[in-house]
Design an enzyme around this catalytic site. Structure first.
Site, mmCIF file in Angstrom:
data_model
loop_
_atom_site.group_PDB
_atom_site.id
_atom_site.type_symbol
_atom_site.label_atom_id
_atom_site.label_comp_id
_atom_site.label_asym_id
_atom_site.label_seq_id
_atom_site.Cartn_x
_atom_site.Cartn_y
_atom_site.Cartn_z
ATOM 1 N N CYS A 172 -25.935 12.259 9.858
ATOM 2 C CA CYS A 172 -24.796 13.169 9.679
ATOM 3 C C CYS A 172 -24.938 13.704 8.139
ATOM 4 O O CYS A 172 -25.272 14.975 7.954
ATOM 5 C CB CYS A 172 -23.582 12.237 9.611
ATOM 6 S SG CYS A 172 -23.207 11.740 11.402
HETATM 7 N N1 LIG Z 1 -24.491 8.818 14.569
HETATM 8 C C1 LIG Z 1 -23.504 8.846 13.732
HETATM 9 O O1 LIG Z 1 -23.160 7.974 13.044
HETATM 10 C C2 LIG Z 1 -22.373 10.102 13.946
HETATM 11 C C3 LIG Z 1 -21.015 9.961 13.314
HETATM 12 C C4 LIG Z 1 -20.245 11.161 13.669
HETATM 13 C C5 LIG Z 1 -20.581 12.228 14.206
HETATM 14 N N2 LIG Z 1 -21.957 12.364 14.774
HETATM 15 C C6 LIG Z 1 -22.229 13.407 15.607
HETATM 16 O O2 LIG Z 1 -22.245 13.189 16.982
HETATM 17 C C7 LIG Z 1 -23.481 13.933 17.555
HETATM 18 C C8 LIG Z 1 -24.246 12.958 18.371
HETATM 19 O O3 LIG Z 1 -24.865 12.189 17.278
HETATM 20 P P1 LIG Z 1 -25.367 10.650 17.814
HETATM 21 O O4 LIG Z 1 -25.737 9.922 16.577
HETATM 22 O O5 LIG Z 1 -24.513 10.057 18.916
HETATM 23 O O6 LIG Z 1 -26.839 11.318 18.515
HETATM 24 P P2 LIG Z 1 -27.660 10.407 19.309
HETATM 25 O O7 LIG Z 1 -29.148 10.962 19.178
HETATM 26 O O8 LIG Z 1 -27.649 9.015 19.073
HETATM 27 O O9 LIG Z 1 -27.189 10.784 20.861
HETATM 28 C C9 LIG Z 1 -27.370 11.661 21.675
HETATM 29 C C10 LIG Z 1 -27.793 11.703 23.108
HETATM 30 O O10 LIG Z 1 -27.606 13.000 23.585
HETATM 31 C C11 LIG Z 1 -28.607 13.159 24.509
HETATM 32 N N3 LIG Z 1 -28.681 14.412 25.040
HETATM 33 C C12 LIG Z 1 -29.671 15.302 24.340
HETATM 34 N N4 LIG Z 1 -29.381 16.686 24.861
HETATM 35 C C13 LIG Z 1 -28.689 16.371 25.999
HETATM 36 C C14 LIG Z 1 -28.479 17.320 27.132
HETATM 37 N N5 LIG Z 1 -28.598 18.450 27.074
HETATM 38 N N6 LIG Z 1 -27.623 16.636 28.000
HETATM 39 C C15 LIG Z 1 -27.389 15.172 28.195
HETATM 40 N N7 LIG Z 1 -27.598 14.679 27.173
HETATM 41 C C16 LIG Z 1 -28.262 15.014 26.172
HETATM 42 C C17 LIG Z 1 -29.748 12.378 24.051
HETATM 43 O O11 LIG Z 1 -30.813 11.881 24.960
HETATM 44 C C18 LIG Z 1 -28.901 11.034 23.303
HETATM 45 O O12 LIG Z 1 -29.042 10.017 23.983
HETATM 46 C C19 LIG Z 1 -24.189 14.781 16.507
HETATM 47 O O13 LIG Z 1 -23.394 16.076 16.312
HETATM 48 C C20 LIG Z 1 -23.667 14.138 15.167
HETATM 49 O O14 LIG Z 1 -23.756 14.719 14.119
HETATM 50 C C21 LIG Z 1 -22.860 11.378 14.675
#
Ligand SMILES: NC(=O)c1ccc[n+]([C@@H]2O[C@H](COP(=O)([O-])OP(=O)(O)OC[C@H]3O[C@@H](n4cnc5c(N)ncnc54)[C@H](O)[C@@H]3O)[C@@H](O)[C@H]2O)c1
Length: 438
Positions: free
Chosen positions: A271
């Site tokens: 993030c």
């Molecule tokens: N990690 C954090 O602390 C956090 C906090 C707030 C917001 N966010 C936001 O949330 C979003 C996700 O972050 P995250 O940390 O969960 O990411 P992550 O990488 O942990 O998880 C994302 C998942 O999406 C899957 N994926 C990718 N493309 C795909 C598709 N086309 N179809 C289906 N699945 C697909 C991946 O395989 C993965 O398992 C981002 O935009 C991030 O900025 C993250």
């Protein structure tokens, strides 16, 4: 039956696209609230693990996953056909930057393109991925309307930012307030009704997806700017022989107008180092340059190099150089008490040390292996003997469950970039307090 009624009596089926740090906790909370949830991901290992009732996110209790899978409240698949059975579809895919710091909305586009053939009337689609203002209405809306469906009438669309803070013991998906902004009033109303079922933190409505997208960026930009400010002050404190940690402890006694941020080797995670640049990029479309964001990025990006300089200064005390020294790195995750390596400043520090020909090892109770300069390293066992044989111990992540006293008893020198040692040990040199013990 209307969508709102299905939400209220928990018969609405939920599909969550992306089962990572955001999507899986959301799937678990939805299941625990009584909804039936299908998680869709492309990662076969995650799908297999989940369908066997196994957990892979440390913040989620293992038994929650096991129970939800056993009671058929949660299942995982790579098939987007499941979208046709869902009443609510929530997109939680990554939003990284490319190597030129340009937003990669590709994952959002891929997710919606894959779902599109199965989108039907009376569904609510919510984007939770952090992104620039306009994404929901510019990327998702036109694709769905191209099917001849009308937003607010045939289907509902909203943005609701995810605010989860992995490793935070007090705030989790279920008790963090949710912000929702729908394209129409009915979109907001439906999204609100859903989140009210799964959160005790309350739901705050805003007038559009753009406001919700921007408010999430404001939160993250506020953090990166304040972290860079305190990092700059820490570097100045090193020169002025003032202890920044003591300064912060004093400043935070003010009950209003100040909140503490702490210095460190740089920002990490999916993030803080990335999201602000989504706004910088979008701002250019409006002939606007976001100077605070650029400056904060510049200062934080330099922190790993600053840490290397200080490690060199500390080794110099023992008439040693980085070249050839055995350096034990404590903590490789990007922040304490989690296993996430994404954008970890500890990795950047380790790579810089390798460039200067140090011999490095790492210990991290949460991370068994890590790629550093294209080579796989494994967390070593933290023994007094290993510490004694190291020329310096470098603390890059302040995990709570580490015996810093044992480290200090056995280390020749310590450089602590996180104040994990909290001024307790004489052989420790610290970011923001370097001269004090010199
Ligand atoms: N990690 C954090 O602390 C956090 C906090 C707030 C917001 N966010 C936001 O949330 C979003 C996700 O972050 P995250 O940390 O969960 O990411 P992550 O990488 O942990 O998880 C994302 C998942 O999406 C899957 N994926 C990718 N493309 C795909 C598709 N086309 N179809 C289906 N699945 C697909 C991946 O395989 C993965 O398992 C981002 O935009 C991030 O900025 C993250």
């Amino acid at each position: 039956m209307s969508l709102i009624k299905k939400i209220n009596d928990k018969t609405a089926n939920i599909a969550i696209i992306g089962l990572g740090y955001v999507g899986l906790p959301l799937a678990v909370e939805s299941g625990k609230a009584g909804f039936t949830v299908t998680g869709i991901d492309l990662n076969e290992e995650k799908i297999k693990a989940l369908n066997q009732g196994e957990n892979y996110i440390p913040d989620i209790p293992d038994e929650d996953i096991a129970q939800l899978v056993a009671t058929e409240k949660l299942k995982a698949t790579n098939s987007f056909e499941e979208i046709s059975k869902a009443d609510i579809i929530i997109i939680c895919v990554p939003t990284p930057l490319d190597k030129n710091k340009q937003p990669m909305t590709k994952y959002i586009e891929d997710a919606i393109e894959s779902a599109l053939p199965y989108i039907r009337k009376e569904q609510l689609i919510i984007l939770e991925s952090t992104t620039y203002p306009g994404t929901t209405e510019e990327i998702i809306l036109p694709r769905i309307e191209s099917k001849g469906l009308k937003v607010g009438k045939d289907f509902y669309l909203a943005f609701s930012p995810e605010r989860i803070d992995p490793g935070n013991p007090s705030f989790k998906t279920f008790n963090i307030p949710k912000v929702v902004g729908g394209v129409t009033k009915d979109c907001t109303k439906n999204a609100r009704a859903f989140y009210e079922q799964i959160t005790t933190g309350g739901v705050f409505e805003v007038s559009s997806p753009r406001v919700a997208e921007m408010e999430k960026l404001l939160e993250n930009i506020f953090r990166i700017v304040n972290i860079s400010l305190v990092n700059e002050m820490a570097m100045l404190c090193d020169r002025m022989n003032i202890n920044i940690w003591e300064v912060i402890s004093a400043a935070k006694t003010k009950p209003f107008g100040y909140m503490p941020f702490y210095p460190g080797p740089g920002t990490g995670g999916h993030c803080i180092p990335l999201d602000p640049f989504y706004l910088s990029w979008k701002a250019k479309e409006f002939d606007f340059s976001t100077r605070f964001i650029e400056l904060a990025g510049e200062i934080n990006d330099k922190m790993p190099e600053y840490i290397i300089d200080k490690v060199a200064d500390t080794l110099n005390k023992d008439k040693k150089s980085i070249n050839g020294s055995r350096i034990l790195i404590i903590g490789i995750a990007y922040k304490k008490d989690i296993n996430d390596l994404r954008e970890s400043p500890a990795i950047k520090v380790a790579e810089l040390l390798l460039k200067k020909r140090a011999e490095i090892m790492y210990y991290d109770p949460y991370v068994t292996n890590a790629m550093i300069s294209a080579r796989e390293y494994y967390s070593i066992e933290l023994t007094p003997d290993l510490i004694k044989k190291s020329d310096i111990v470098l603390i890059t992540t302040n995990h709570s469950n580490i015996d810093y006293e044992m480290i200090s008893r056995n280390a020749k020198l310590i450089y602590d970039s996180r104040n994990a040692t909290n001024d307790k040990f004489d052989n420790t040199f610290k970011l923001g307090n370097w001269n004090i013990t010199a």
